[in-house]
Design an enzyme around this catalytic site. Structure first.
Site, mmCIF file in Angstrom:
data_model
loop_
_atom_site.group_PDB
_atom_site.id
_atom_site.type_symbol
_atom_site.label_atom_id
_atom_site.label_comp_id
_atom_site.label_asym_id
_atom_site.label_seq_id
_atom_site.Cartn_x
_atom_site.Cartn_y
_atom_site.Cartn_z
ATOM 1 N N GLY A 201 0.820 -1.204 0.000
ATOM 2 C CA GLY A 201 0.000 0.000 0.000
ATOM 3 C C GLY A 201 0.847 1.242 0.000
ATOM 4 O O GLY A 201 2.079 1.189 0.122
ATOM 5 N N VAL A 206 -2.214 2.913 3.762
ATOM 6 C CA VAL A 206 -1.805 1.883 4.719
ATOM 7 C C VAL A 206 -0.867 2.448 5.784
ATOM 8 O O VAL A 206 -1.001 2.128 6.970
ATOM 9 C CB VAL A 206 -1.144 0.687 3.997
ATOM 10 C CG1 VAL A 206 -0.596 -0.322 4.990
ATOM 11 C CG2 VAL A 206 -2.149 0.016 3.068
ATOM 12 N N GLU A 245 14.326 5.921 11.185
ATOM 13 C CA GLU A 245 15.610 6.175 10.509
ATOM 14 C C GLU A 245 15.273 7.001 9.290
ATOM 15 O O GLU A 245 14.629 6.516 8.357
ATOM 16 C CB GLU A 245 16.292 4.848 10.153
ATOM 17 C CG GLU A 245 17.717 5.019 9.647
ATOM 18 C CD GLU A 245 17.803 4.993 8.131
ATOM 19 O OE1 GLU A 245 17.968 6.089 7.554
ATOM 20 O OE2 GLU A 245 17.716 3.906 7.546
ATOM 21 N N CYS A 279 20.970 6.507 2.225
ATOM 22 C CA CYS A 279 20.797 7.585 3.213
ATOM 23 C C CYS A 279 22.099 7.955 3.904
ATOM 24 O O CYS A 279 22.249 9.070 4.402
ATOM 25 C CB CYS A 279 19.737 7.196 4.230
ATOM 26 S SG CYS A 279 19.995 5.579 4.981
#
Length: 473
Positions: A201, A206, A245, A279
């Site tokens: 989703g 969701v 995170e 990241c």
């Protein structure tokens, strides 16, 4: 074609409450490679009910029962390595060599780390007359991103499973196929009904339902800072634990020593890995101002050695994950030029000969100042910014002048100096010359999030602490 239009809930693949089928795109071809269904709050309700039922018994499972299950999962991963790698490559554009090694290895590696920790983990501790008991927090909602999809699933699911929790996983709808295969592996390994559930989703459909659900005791989220703020706000009314995170804009301090050339080259190519969609990527490189021209030459050569292209071929990097991501990166490259940074390599547009697919030129900007947009915003593409510093004090000051604090890097011969600088950087991780360990704590300062994943730190994230007093020693 991949067809995963059902959800894995309570030990079975079931249809969504309301059908809502969407295509999954291959970013290298811009063609559909399969279909999934997008779920709704009603599907989340079903999964939560299953997870709550399962928690009643799973929380009291023994160490050996959990280890047996985890070892069976490990065998399933090894059996389906090629399928997992192919799915990652197909849906998020990673070269097959990277998908087969780093992406799948992170999944398997986190599992082996969790098994090793569980074998010796002490769930009780006697402190004088107090018995401290570590107990599972309950039902965990997990929301994971598309950039390192198997890694993010692994560092949430395995410690939560090992510590007796039940869970609902919502992978990114952009790269959901690998998660569906993972669910099949979990089922084949014999995970008890309701312990692990998967719903595909989007965030509004969701993600919001998970973060605000009263039947979910904790949300573990990896993604953008913007989305993390929304999730935390939505979760606040239920006072559930929220572990996040989030984004990063990691500095990479290049020491002024004999390893300078090697460090600049290594730092440049490290930035380009996974098409810059990491990241913790060393996106802000700091070099001595007096050596800026030297850095430009080295970084240009290193960037031009990175070859974008077909993930099924011999390319160094594949496309970025979507047209929306490509557009964002292009806008920031244009912004860097407009704000006066020196374009050393790459630039706007697609690489020559790659008109189809969301490919980005490996790009390097130099003479960047920390007030420029490209130095402050997370670009999440193969774009490196090089900034100058006059001394190490200024390097640290500029490194810390960011709203993020997920990771940082230091490269050079002088490890003692690197260690001293590491203590002064406000970030959850400092990698000296690429140092890496799967047991190291992973998480951020400031707007890069809260909580820690990986290793034993990940276990504690999913545990409550109960103090039983008056217990004789």
């Amino acid at each position: 074609m991949y067809e995963y239009t059902q959800f894995y809930i309570d030990g079975a693949w079931i249809d969504p409450v309301t059908p809502n089928t969407v295509e999954v795109e291959n970013p290298a071809t811009e063609q559909a490679i399969g279909h999934i269904s997008l779920g709704s709050a009603a599907d989340v309700d079903k999964a939560v009910a299953a997870a709550r039922r399962a928690f009643e018994s799973w929380q009291f499972s023994t160490r050996e029962e959990r280890l047996e299950l985890m070892r069976a999962i490990a065998a399933g991963i090894e059996k389906r390595r090629e399928e997992l790698a192919k799915a990652v490559s197909d849906e998020m554009g990673a070269p097959m060599a990277l998908a087969s090694s780093a992406h799948v290895n992170l999944l398997a590696g986190h599992l082996q780390a969790a098994i090793k920790i569980l074998e010796d983990f002490n769930f009780e501790r006697q402190d004088g007359s107090v018995l401290h008991i570590y107990e599972p927090i309950g039902v965990v909602g997990m929301i994971t991103p598309w950039n390192w999809p198997l890694n993010q699933i692994a560092c949430k699911v395995f410690p939560a499973l090992a510590t007796g929790n039940t869970m609902i996983l919502k992978p990114s709808e952009i790269a959901p196929i690998n998660a569906a295969i993972f669910a099949e592996i979990m089922h084949e390994a014999g995970v008890p009904k309701g312990v692990f559930n998967l719903i595909n989703g989007d965030g509004p459909g969701v993600g919001t339902a998970i973060s605000g659900h009263e039947g979910i005791d904790m949300v573990s989220f990896t993604g953008s800072t913007r989305a993390g703020i929304a999730i935390a706000a939505n979760a606040a009314s239920t006072v559930k634990r929220v572990a996040q995170e989030l984004g990063g804009k990691s500095p990479n301090i290049i020491l002024d020593d004999s390893a300078f050339t090697r460090s600049v080259a290594k730092g440049t190519t490290a930035m380009m890995g996974n098409s810059g969609q990491t990241c913790t990527a060393p996106s802000r490189m700091f070099v001595p101002a007096a050596r800026m021209e030297e850095a430009k030459i080295v970084a240009k050569e290193a960037a031009e050695s990175v070859i974008p292209g077909d993930p099924k071929g011999n390319a160094t990097i594949g496309p970025v994950v979507s047209k929306a991501q490509w557009d964002k990166i292009q806008g920031l490259i244009e912004c860097g030029i407009e704000e006066g940074a020196t374009l050393v390599a790459g630039g706007p547009g697609k690489p020559e000969g790659l008109e189809t697919g969301h490919y980005v030129k490996p790009t390097v900007f130099a003479d960047v100042t920390n007030d420029m947009t490209i130095a402050r915003e997370e670009i999440f593409g193969p774009v490196l910014c090089i900034l100058g510093y006059k001394d190490y004090d200024e390097a640290v000051a500029i490194a810390n002048d960011t709203e993020y604090g997920l990771a940082s890097h230091i490269m050079g011969e002088d490890v003692e100096t690197a260690k001293q600088l590491a203590r002064r950087i406000r970030a959850g991780r400092v990698a000296i010359n690429g140092g890496y360990d799967m047991h190291a704590a992973f998480g951020g300062y400031k707007k890069s999030g809260n909580g820690r994943e990986w290793g034993v730190f990940g276990f504690h994230e999913f545990l409550e602490v109960k103090a039983v007093m008056g217990v004789p020693v």
